[in-house]
Scaffold this motif. Structure first.
Motif, PDB file in Angstrom:
ATOM      1  N   PRO A   1       0.829  -1.211   0.000  1.00  0.00           N
ATOM      2  CA  PRO A   1       0.000   0.000   0.000  1.00  0.00           C
ATOM      3  C   PRO A   1       0.864   1.261   0.000  1.00  0.00           C
ATOM      4  CG  PRO A   1      -0.755  -1.566   1.663  1.00  0.00           C
ATOM      5  CD  PRO A   1       0.558  -2.071   1.147  1.00  0.00           C
TER       6      PRO A   1
ATOM      7  N   SER B   1      -1.771   6.103   2.143  1.00  0.00           N
ATOM      8  CA  SER B   1      -3.046   5.479   1.769  1.00  0.00           C
ATOM      9  C   SER B   1      -3.806   5.035   3.019  1.00  0.00           C
ATOM     10  CB  SER B   1      -2.815   4.278   0.850  1.00  0.00           C
ATOM     11  OG  SER B   1      -2.203   3.219   1.556  1.00  0.00           O
TER      12      SER B   1
ATOM     13  N   GLU C   1      -5.356   2.231   3.414  1.00  0.00           N
ATOM     14  CA  GLU C   1      -5.030   0.824   3.686  1.00  0.00           C
ATOM     15  C   GLU C   1      -3.757   0.706   4.529  1.00  0.00           C
ATOM     16  OE1 GLU C   1      -6.618  -2.117   3.697  1.00  0.00           O
ATOM     17  OE2 GLU C   1      -6.326  -2.808   1.648  1.00  0.00           O
ATOM     18  N   ARG C   2      -2.730   1.426   4.138  1.00  0.00           N
ATOM     19  CA  ARG C   2      -1.467   1.393   4.880  1.00  0.00           C
ATOM     20  C   ARG C   2      -1.669   1.898   6.308  1.00  0.00           C
ATOM     21  NH1 ARG C   2       4.023   1.720   2.716  1.00  0.00           N
ATOM     22  NH2 ARG C   2       5.469   2.502   4.285  1.00  0.00           N
TER      23      ARG C   2
ATOM     24  N   ALA D   1      -4.428   1.894   8.078  1.00  0.00           N
ATOM     25  CA  ALA D   1      -5.226   0.930   8.838  1.00  0.00           C
ATOM     26  C   ALA D   1      -4.375  -0.243   9.314  1.00  0.00           C
ATOM     27  CB  ALA D   1      -6.399   0.445   7.989  1.00  0.00           C
ATOM     28  N   ILE D   2      -3.495  -0.729   8.449  1.00  0.00           N
ATOM     29  CA  ILE D   2      -2.624  -1.854   8.823  1.00  0.00           C
ATOM     30  C   ILE D   2      -1.665  -1.423   9.929  1.00  0.00           C
ATOM     31  CG2 ILE D   2      -0.740  -3.324   8.002  1.00  0.00           C
ATOM     32  CD1 ILE D   2      -2.248  -3.287   5.235  1.00  0.00           C
TER      33      ILE D   2
ATOM     34  N   VAL E   1       0.500  -6.861   1.033  1.00  0.00           N
ATOM     35  CA  VAL E   1      -0.898  -7.234   1.225  1.00  0.00           C
ATOM     36  C   VAL E   1      -1.351  -8.077   0.047  1.00  0.00           C
ATOM     37  CG1 VAL E   1      -3.259  -6.338   1.454  1.00  0.00           C
ATOM     38  CG2 VAL E   1      -1.350  -5.092   2.464  1.00  0.00           C
TER      39      VAL E   1
ATOM     40  N   LYS F   1      -6.994 -10.489   1.937  1.00  0.00           N
ATOM     41  CA  LYS F   1      -7.295 -10.102   3.317  1.00  0.00           C
ATOM     42  C   LYS F   1      -6.170 -10.447   4.279  1.00  0.00           C
ATOM     43  CE  LYS F   1     -12.217 -10.268   2.659  1.00  0.00           C
ATOM     44  NZ  LYS F   1     -13.498 -10.521   3.240  1.00  0.00           N
TER      45      LYS F   1
ATOM     46  N   LYS G   1      -7.621  -9.118   7.628  1.00  0.00           N
ATOM     47  CA  LYS G   1      -8.709  -8.141   7.559  1.00  0.00           C
ATOM     48  C   LYS G   1     -10.006  -8.877   7.871  1.00  0.00           C
ATOM     49  CE  LYS G   1      -9.974  -4.165   4.818  1.00  0.00           C
ATOM     50  NZ  LYS G   1      -9.731  -3.488   3.531  1.00  0.00           N
TER      51      LYS G   1
ATOM     52  N   HIS H   1     -11.773  -4.537   9.113  1.00  0.00           N
ATOM     53  CA  HIS H   1     -10.734  -3.966   9.972  1.00  0.00           C
ATOM     54  C   HIS H   1      -9.542  -4.909  10.035  1.00  0.00           C
ATOM     55  CE1 HIS H   1     -13.457  -0.838  11.349  1.00  0.00           C
ATOM     56  NE2 HIS H   1     -14.370  -1.777  11.519  1.00  0.00           N
ATOM     57  N   TRP H   2      -8.333  -4.338  10.039  1.00  0.00           N
ATOM     58  CA  TRP H   2      -7.127  -5.137  10.142  1.00  0.00           C
ATOM     59  C   TRP H   2      -6.882  -5.521  11.589  1.00  0.00           C
ATOM     60  CZ3 TRP H   2      -4.759  -7.399   6.255  1.00  0.00           C
ATOM     61  CH2 TRP H   2      -4.980  -6.913   4.975  1.00  0.00           C
TER      62      TRP H   2
END
Length: 144
Positions: A32, A36, A38-39, A41-42, A67, A70, A96, A100-101
């Motif tokens: 990601p 971003s 996504e990044r 959230a992780i 990633v 999921k 995921k 949510h991660w």
């Protein structure tokens, strides 16, 4: 005239074939982009795990983040926000779930690895993880 029509029909045919072809898991593996959602959230999921275990508020220098669908594998170097303190590296598998991660697990501590050859050798450890979680693509793990 017929030649161009034939080329057009063939182009449509191959476009349809390629669109219908299943995408390999390797092409779905990505890192990601910085900034971003996504990044973030992780890394927030990893940050939450670090906070629970150490009560530290940290930022990360990301060494590896991949990633696939999921699943994610991350290797980060935690630091204090002012960069004055550097902490032990953190790595682990995330999944995921419900959008949510969640940090699932990381490599065992060294005392465990002394008696478990599957964790002392990183390639064997990643193979063991892939057996434990069959839907994980090995593409997310660092290359050895």
């Amino acid at each position: 005239m017929i030649g161009s029509k034939l080329l057009f029909v063939l182009a449509l045919f191959w476009s349809a074939v390629l669109a219908a072809s299943p995408v390999s898991s390797a092409t779905q593996t990505e890192t990601p982009a910085k900034g971003s959602a996504e990044r973030k959230a992780i890394l927030d999921a990893v940050r939450t795990m670090v906070k629970k275990m150490s009560e530290l508020d940290v930022i990360f220098v990301v060494r590896h983040l991949k990633v696939n669908k999921k699943w994610a594998w991350v290797e980060v170097d935690p630091r204090s926000a002012d960069n004055a303190q550097h902490y032990e590296a953190v790595s682990g598998l995330l999944a995921k779930k419900n959008g949510h991660w969640e940090y699932i697990e990381g490599p065992p501590e060294w005392p465990v690895c002394e008696v478990d050859p599957d964790c002392a050798d990183t390639s064997r450890y990643f193979k063991k993880l892939a057996r434990k979680y069959p839907s994980v693509s090995p593409d997310i793990f660092p290359t050895q």
